[in-house]
Design a protein around this motif. Structure first.
Motif, PDB file in Angstrom:
ATOM      1  N   GLN A   1      -6.423  14.993  -5.279  1.00  0.00           N
ATOM      2  CA  GLN A   1      -6.264  15.544  -6.617  1.00  0.00           C
ATOM      3  C   GLN A   1      -4.953  15.236  -7.273  1.00  0.00           C
ATOM      4  OE1 GLN A   1      -8.493  17.553  -8.893  1.00  0.00           O
ATOM      5  NE2 GLN A   1     -10.046  16.674  -7.346  1.00  0.00           N
ATOM      6  N   ALA A   2      -3.993  15.039  -6.410  1.00  0.00           N
ATOM      7  CA  ALA A   2      -2.738  14.363  -6.866  1.00  0.00           C
ATOM      8  C   ALA A   2      -2.832  13.168  -7.766  1.00  0.00           C
ATOM      9  CB  ALA A   2      -1.989  14.378  -5.419  1.00  0.00           C
ATOM     10  N   ILE A   3      -4.016  12.404  -7.336  1.00  0.00           N
ATOM     11  CA  ILE A   3      -4.238  11.011  -8.334  1.00  0.00           C
ATOM     12  C   ILE A   3      -3.952  11.401  -9.774  1.00  0.00           C
ATOM     13  CG2 ILE A   3      -5.571   9.273  -8.893  1.00  0.00           C
ATOM     14  CD1 ILE A   3      -6.627   9.099  -5.861  1.00  0.00           C
ATOM     15  N   PHE A   4      -4.361  12.456  -9.998  1.00  0.00           N
ATOM     16  CA  PHE A   4      -4.657  12.803 -11.568  1.00  0.00           C
ATOM     17  C   PHE A   4      -3.327  12.997 -12.326  1.00  0.00           C
ATOM     18  CE2 PHE A   4      -8.994  14.483 -10.596  1.00  0.00           C
ATOM     19  CZ  PHE A   4      -9.651  13.657 -11.317  1.00  0.00           C
ATOM     20  N   GLU A   5      -2.287  13.134 -11.267  1.00  0.00           N
ATOM     21  CA  GLU A   5      -0.849  13.266 -11.757  1.00  0.00           C
ATOM     22  C   GLU A   5      -0.449  12.008 -12.572  1.00  0.00           C
ATOM     23  OE1 GLU A   5       1.193  16.192 -11.946  1.00  0.00           O
ATOM     24  OE2 GLU A   5      -0.764  17.150 -10.953  1.00  0.00           O
ATOM     25  N   LEU A   6      -0.998  10.819 -12.133  1.00  0.00           N
ATOM     26  CA  LEU A   6      -0.901   9.584 -12.694  1.00  0.00           C
ATOM     27  C   LEU A   6      -1.786   9.330 -13.648  1.00  0.00           C
ATOM     28  CD1 LEU A   6      -0.625   7.570  -9.226  1.00  0.00           C
ATOM     29  CD2 LEU A   6       1.265   8.768 -10.574  1.00  0.00           C
ATOM     30  N   ALA A   7      -2.617   9.916 -14.231  1.00  0.00           N
ATOM     31  CA  ALA A   7      -3.607   9.947 -15.446  1.00  0.00           C
ATOM     32  C   ALA A   7      -3.133   9.422 -16.507  1.00  0.00           C
ATOM     33  CB  ALA A   7      -4.081  11.265 -15.945  1.00  0.00           C
ATOM     34  N   ASP A   8      -1.749   9.411 -17.162  1.00  0.00           N
ATOM     35  CA  ASP A   8      -1.012   8.904 -18.140  1.00  0.00           C
ATOM     36  C   ASP A   8      -0.874   7.288 -18.055  1.00  0.00           C
ATOM     37  OD1 ASP A   8      -1.535  11.082 -19.524  1.00  0.00           O
ATOM     38  OD2 ASP A   8       0.708  11.902 -18.959  1.00  0.00           O
TER      39      ASP A   8
ATOM     40  N   LEU B   1      -2.394   1.970  -7.649  1.00  0.00           N
ATOM     41  CA  LEU B   1      -2.553   2.930  -6.590  1.00  0.00           C
ATOM     42  C   LEU B   1      -3.503   2.375  -5.373  1.00  0.00           C
ATOM     43  CD1 LEU B   1      -1.229   5.344  -5.283  1.00  0.00           C
ATOM     44  CD2 LEU B   1      -3.209   6.452  -6.154  1.00  0.00           C
ATOM     45  N   LYS B   2      -3.007   2.244  -4.418  1.00  0.00           N
ATOM     46  CA  LYS B   2      -3.706   1.935  -3.174  1.00  0.00           C
ATOM     47  C   LYS B   2      -3.772   2.828  -2.041  1.00  0.00           C
ATOM     48  CE  LYS B   2      -5.309  -1.704   0.086  1.00  0.00           C
ATOM     49  NZ  LYS B   2      -6.616  -1.810  -0.155  1.00  0.00           N
ATOM     50  N   LEU B   3      -4.743   3.725  -1.707  1.00  0.00           N
ATOM     51  CA  LEU B   3      -4.621   4.494  -0.543  1.00  0.00           C
ATOM     52  C   LEU B   3      -5.896   4.209   0.484  1.00  0.00           C
ATOM     53  CD1 LEU B   3      -4.057   7.799  -2.482  1.00  0.00           C
ATOM     54  CD2 LEU B   3      -2.405   6.391  -1.326  1.00  0.00           C
ATOM     55  N   ALA B   4      -5.339   4.049   1.814  1.00  0.00           N
ATOM     56  CA  ALA B   4      -6.285   3.849   2.804  1.00  0.00           C
ATOM     57  C   ALA B   4      -5.942   4.429   3.958  1.00  0.00           C
ATOM     58  CB  ALA B   4      -6.655   2.398   2.964  1.00  0.00           C
TER      59      ALA B   4
ATOM     60  N   MET C   1       0.702  -1.244   0.084  1.00  0.00           N
ATOM     61  CA  MET C   1       0.029  -0.095  -0.005  1.00  0.00           C
ATOM     62  C   MET C   1       0.736   1.288  -0.127  1.00  0.00           C
ATOM     63  SD  MET C   1      -2.981   1.017   2.892  1.00  0.00           S
ATOM     64  CE  MET C   1      -3.505  -0.469   2.764  1.00  0.00           C
ATOM     65  N   GLN C   2       0.472   2.272  -0.811  1.00  0.00           N
ATOM     66  CA  GLN C   2       1.209   3.472  -0.985  1.00  0.00           C
ATOM     67  C   GLN C   2       0.607   4.495  -0.088  1.00  0.00           C
ATOM     68  OE1 GLN C   2      -0.173   1.857  -3.653  1.00  0.00           O
ATOM     69  NE2 GLN C   2       1.224   2.185  -5.650  1.00  0.00           N
ATOM     70  N   THR C   3       1.288   5.727   0.118  1.00  0.00           N
ATOM     71  CA  THR C   3       0.718   6.765   1.102  1.00  0.00           C
ATOM     72  C   THR C   3       0.441   8.031   0.273  1.00  0.00           C
ATOM     73  OG1 THR C   3       2.874   7.715   1.536  1.00  0.00           O
ATOM     74  CG2 THR C   3       2.371   5.615   2.931  1.00  0.00           C
ATOM     75  N   LEU C   4      -0.617   8.869   0.692  1.00  0.00           N
ATOM     76  CA  LEU C   4      -0.736   9.964   0.015  1.00  0.00           C
ATOM     77  C   LEU C   4       0.366  11.009   0.043  1.00  0.00           C
ATOM     78  CD1 LEU C   4      -2.846  11.759  -1.211  1.00  0.00           C
ATOM     79  CD2 LEU C   4      -3.676  12.624   1.170  1.00  0.00           C
ATOM     80  N   GLU C   5       1.257  10.814   1.134  1.00  0.00           N
ATOM     81  CA  GLU C   5       2.424  11.795   1.052  1.00  0.00           C
ATOM     82  C   GLU C   5       3.424  11.362  -0.202  1.00  0.00           C
ATOM     83  OE1 GLU C   5       6.177  12.897   4.141  1.00  0.00           O
ATOM     84  OE2 GLU C   5       4.776  11.438   4.726  1.00  0.00           O
ATOM     85  N   GLN C   6       3.442   9.925  -0.198  1.00  0.00           N
ATOM     86  CA  GLN C   6       4.312   9.437  -1.452  1.00  0.00           C
ATOM     87  C   GLN C   6       3.911  10.143  -2.823  1.00  0.00           C
ATOM     88  OE1 GLN C   6       3.991   5.421  -0.659  1.00  0.00           O
ATOM     89  NE2 GLN C   6       6.278   5.308  -0.516  1.00  0.00           N
ATOM     90  N   LEU C   7       2.383  10.207  -2.879  1.00  0.00           N
ATOM     91  CA  LEU C   7       1.846  10.731  -4.046  1.00  0.00           C
ATOM     92  C   LEU C   7       2.149  12.081  -4.523  1.00  0.00           C
ATOM     93  CD1 LEU C   7      -0.243   9.943  -6.460  1.00  0.00           C
ATOM     94  CD2 LEU C   7      -1.952  10.457  -4.742  1.00  0.00           C
TER      95      LEU C   7
END
Length: 431
Positions: free
Chosen positions: A29-36, A18-21, A1-7
């Motif tokens: 919104q930082a998830i959109f940085e991985l849209a590609d 990506l797994k965030l809990a 599991m990854q963290t929001l800070e890492q993202l």
């Protein structure tokens, strides 16, 4: 599991999964940085209640899990993801499923344990749908348009409020794994009284395994008549992806004794927490799982350990045991609902033990049309199991008995349900 800070720090740039809990109440919104690159997103075990309006920016997203959150409606923005394949919103508070929320590309939809009362007719547009998980909702009927989903192979509708099992469901060409217990139309037959085993007679050992419906532990049963090692399953009591634990227990009891079943020794009484449980013979250590549950890619078909090979003798013995057992179950009006290799244990000689009644349910044998169709739906599942067995055997194309099994396999998965054999026919046809 990854963290929001890492993202947020850019450490996950280029991530495919990506797994965030972290108790999230808003979509990061930082998830959109991985849209590609992002293909799988798991936001389960948070406190989310909505997805952003521009969620469709995740154009490469194939798999989305948002289980154990606070959604009250299936998000309509799911329709904006062009290649979304698997969607899971188990154990939310979903009451509304709108037509727009049903992305027609979806192949696997999980809405288990919500508050859904109706499904829109547009679910019939999801023609790729192979797996539909609806157990533990408040559905009073299924839209007839669902029959347009001709690829549907696995359907879970247990623990709802359905007043009848739609007859059109019985002729769907690929339906093989069906669970329907815990609805208004279900009638539980009288079950023979089981031996009662006091909780205090059991000396608990280590845990052997845990499934959706309960925990299995090793124990020593000490009483005036017995002193032996046993396996004990304590049921959790909550609805699972397949249905209700009570139905699992009753169907197992009603199935009777068979050499392909782990023998039931009794039903637990006087559990300190009031829980229900079964005591079973301990499975010898030489037995191992025949298969593994379906993967994201295989969806409804089991997967197997790399390099696994079965001999012709093993294939014949496994097939024969399952056929005989399935015939017995249906003679008692029990639909297993989960006839799979991953619920099958074998040893090196092909001796077979079949289990996991979590998706099982009773049906009325006196309703000839219903009984005949339900049995032939389960025959289709058996046909897929035969296909798996034959694919693991190098002698499948040369051994005469296996060639005969291949012919039976083809009959078992015939698109026209009425053209399939019954289990008693299969028992008679096999050596």
């Amino acid at each position: 599991m990854q963290t929001l800070e890492q993202l947020k720090n850019g450490e996950l740039k280029g991530a495919v999964s990506l797994k965030l809990a972290e108790g999230l109440s808003h979509f990061p919104q930082a998830i959109f940085e991985l849209a590609d690159t992002l293909e799988m997103l798991d936001l389960s075990d948070n406190a989310l209640s909505e997805l952003p309006a521009d969620f469709g920016r995740l154009k490469k997203l194939k798999i989305l899990f948002c289980s154990e959150n606070l959604f009250t409606a299936l998000p309509e923005v799911l329709a904006d993801c062009p290649i979304l394949d698997i969607v899971g919103f188990k154990s939310n508070r979903i009451e509304t499923v709108s037509a727009k929320a049903l992305n027609p590309n979806i192949r696997w939809l999980i809405l288990t344990n919500n508050r859904v009362t109706t499904l829109p007719a547009q679910i019939g547009n999801c023609t790729r749908m192979q797996k539909l998980m609806l157990a533990g909702n408040r559905l009073k009927e299924l839209p007839a348009e669902l029959q347009n989903c001709r690829n549907l192979s696995l359907l879970r509708i247990s623990a709802n409020q359905l007043s009848e099992l739609p007859r059109w469901l019985l002729s769907m060409p690929k339906l093989s794994w069906l669970a329907f217990s815990g609805n208004l139309f279900n009638i539980k037959p009288q079950i023979a009284t089981m031996n009662s085993i006091d909780h205090l007679e059991l000396e608990w050992g280590h845990q052997l395994g845990e499934g959706a419906s309960g925990i299995i532990s090793k124990a020593r049963w000490r009483s005036n008549d017995e002193d032996k090692e046993v396996a004990v399953k304590i049921f959790k009591g909550a609805v699972t992806s397949d249905g209700l634990p009570e139905d699992e227990m009753l169907c197992y009891i009603a199935s009777g004794n068979h050499y392909g079943l782990v023998k039931l020794l009794g039903k637990i009484s006087a559990h300190p927490e009031g829980k229900q449980g079964l005591v079973m013979e301990l499975i010898p250590e030489r037995f191992f799982n025949l298969g593994n549950p379906p993967s994201f890619a295989s969806c409804t078909r089991d997967v197997f350990n790399e390099g696994m090979i079965l001999s012709a003798q093993q294939v014949i013995k496994i097939a024969s045991t399952i056929t005989s057992l399935a015939a017995q179950l249906h003679s008692h009006g029990v639909m297993h609902g989960d006839l799979y290799a991953h619920n099958t244990l074998i040893d090196e000689e092909g001796n077979t033990l079949f289990g996991d009644f979590g998706a099982s349910g009773f049906y009325d044998r006196s309703d000839i049309e219903l009984a005949d169709a339900l049995e032939r739906i389960e025959v289709s599942a058996y046909g897929h199991l035969l296909d798996d067995l034959l694919s693991l055997c190098k002698e499948a194309d040369t051994d005469q008995t296996l060639l005969k099994l291949a012919t039976l396999r083809d009959r078992c998965v015939a698109p026209l349900v009425s053209n399939r054999p019954r289990f008693q026919d299969l028992v008679a046809a096999q050596v």
